[in-house]
Design a protein around this motif. Structure first.
Motif, PDB file in Angstrom:
ATOM      1  N   ILE A 194       0.845  -1.206   0.000  1.00  0.00           N
ATOM      2  CA  ILE A 194       0.000   0.000   0.000  1.00  0.00           C
ATOM      3  C   ILE A 194       0.873   1.246   0.000  1.00  0.00           C
ATOM      4  N   PHE A 195       1.878   1.266   0.870  1.00  0.00           N
ATOM      5  CA  PHE A 195       2.679   2.494   1.006  1.00  0.00           C
ATOM      6  C   PHE A 195       3.797   2.602  -0.030  1.00  0.00           C
ATOM      7  N   LYS A 196       3.942   1.550  -0.830  1.00  0.00           N
ATOM      8  CA  LYS A 196       4.931   1.603  -1.916  1.00  0.00           C
ATOM      9  C   LYS A 196       4.273   1.851  -3.267  1.00  0.00           C
ATOM     10  N   TYR A 197       3.102   1.224  -3.502  1.00  0.00           N
ATOM     11  CA  TYR A 197       2.551   1.208  -4.862  1.00  0.00           C
ATOM     12  C   TYR A 197       1.143   1.763  -5.019  1.00  0.00           C
ATOM     13  N   HIS A 198       0.406   1.984  -3.944  1.00  0.00           N
ATOM     14  CA  HIS A 198      -0.998   2.403  -4.097  1.00  0.00           C
ATOM     15  C   HIS A 198      -1.077   3.757  -4.808  1.00  0.00           C
ATOM     16  N   PRO A 199      -2.048   3.928  -5.721  1.00  0.00           N
ATOM     17  CA  PRO A 199      -2.150   5.187  -6.471  1.00  0.00           C
ATOM     18  C   PRO A 199      -2.270   6.437  -5.598  1.00  0.00           C
TER      19      PRO A 199
END
Length: 409
Positions: A194-199
């Motif tokens: 979530i904290f690396k790739y979420h838009p």
């Protein structure tokens, strides 16, 4: 108001956005023989647990809170085939699968799931061996043969509905945690993606702790008392060494906090986290479990000349809190009203674990009648939810919620 997607500078500012996890099939993979391994004391009835959780989510929406779900956010973070495959491989690496052929079968099962949210939910639920194709005896490795009686190829993650623990939001930053038990450490992989790739959330939050650290810390021990002061519990689930690492990062990365109060209390399961014995419910009011008060030690930690400065506080806890929060007086509201029988019973059912949605507006389990009556006598407005099944995992409203955004006080 900050435009940063993570904005949490208190425990009590009006809650705007929160992340939950709706209990799923992982609860149906709890077995009596393996409850201790999975950190459960009992087996919740999934259908009722979901009804109770849906009512909890709706109670928050009724207060104007936007409800996010970790399973949906994690699915939205798999934004390309490459990232999806990266997630599967990393999850497999941490899934504890011992047999080579079993690992191949689990990978094939995951890759065959087309919908990302279904994929995420399956990784949460775990794999019974009976779900996988039978491995021919000639292809079985030694681990496949030796562990033939254990029913799971991959353990479930039944604690996931306690979203407070795998990571913690503080200021505009995130502590992505290393958990106490292997069974829960895998939960932090969803936060990582979530904290690396979420838009919306990917790459936005400063990490002040990372899951790759080798000492443990959990979100139930991390409280944001004000824009200047954090509280962190030294508990069954959180090492003092982890707190030092977290604090150095907080101070060095200048995420906005000037002091941390470290609470040391009894190290056992019934007091597993600071928030099971102590939560903030108003500008000048806290719930507390009276059983911890005798042995409690509080340390003030600041950062001076590139080093942590640690001073033990010897005053009355209410006075220490009042001084650090800049209020005239702090009221400690004792779980069970100080009656040792009521306090012990209601703390076991999370009477001290409350979620504040605005100053003086608090979500509680309805079953803790003694404590709830006292809270109301102090002028608090209670949002009472049922928790007969949810509480079997030993967690309350704060445990089940991870704020992403609160209004500043």
């Amino acid at each position: 108001m900050s435009t940063h997607p993570i904005h949490v500078f208190s425990e009590i500012g009006k809650l705007k956005k929160v992340m939950l996890h709706r209990p799923g099939k992982e609860l149906e993979n709890l077995l009596p023989d393996y409850l201790e391994r999975l950190l459960f004391d009992d087996i919740p009835f999934l259908e009722d647990a979901q009804k109770e959780h849906d009512a909890f989510a709706q109670a928050l929406r009724n207060e104007g809170v936007e409800v996010l779900y970790v399973e949906k956010l994690a699915a939205e973070s798999l934004t390309s085939p490459e990232i999806r495959q990266e997630f599967i491989e990393e999850w497999l690496e941490e899934a504890g699968i011992r047999g080579r052929e079993t690992k191949k079968a689990v990978r094939a099962a995951l890759e065959a799931i087309e919908d990302n949210q279904e994929l995420i939910e399956k990784t949460m639920a775990g794999f019974q061996k009976s779900e996988l194709p039978e491995i021919p005896e000639s292809q079985k490795g030694l681990t496949d043969l030796v562990e033939s009686d254990y029913p799971f190829a991959v353990d479930p993650m039944p604690n996931l509905y306690f979203t407070r623990d795998p990571f913690a939001t503080m200021g505009n930053a995130v502590s992505l945690n290393h958990m106490y038990a292997d069974t829960r450490n895998r939960e932090t992989i969803y936060g990582k993606y979530i904290f690396k790739y979420h838009p919306v959330y990917g790459g936005k939050a400063e990490l002040v702790y990372d899951r790759t650290e080798d000492t443990r810390i959990e979100g139930g021990d991390e409280l944001v008392l004000s824009k200047d002061v954090l509280a962190v519990g030294i508990s069954q689930r959180t090492d003092a060494a982890s707190i030092e690492k977290l604090l150095v990062n907080i101070f060095k990365k200048n995420v906005g906090f000037k002091k941390v109060l470290a609470f040391e209390f009894a190290n056992n399961r019934k007091f597993m986290h600071l928030d099971t014995v102590f939560t903030m419910v108003d500008y000048d009011k806290f719930t507390i479990h009276p059983e911890i008060e005798g042995d409690l030690r509080v340390y003030s930690v600041t950062y001076e000349n590139d080093a942590l400065k640690i001073v033990e506080e010897h005053g009355d806890l209410a006075e220490v809190l009042a001084e650090n929060l800049g209020v005239e007086k702090v009221h400690l509201i004792r779980c069970g009203g100080g009656n040792i029988v009521a306090a012990a019973r209601e703390q076991w059912n999370d009477g001290s674990n409350t979620l504040t949605v605005a100053p003086g507006v608090v979500v509680v389990y309805d079953r803790n009648t003694v404590t709830n009556k006292i809270l109301e006598e102090y002028g608090l407005r209670l949002i009472k939810i049922r928790g007969s099944e949810l509480v079997r995992g030993r967690g309350g409203p704060r445990c089940m919620s991870m704020p992403f955004e609160r209004e500043d006080l």
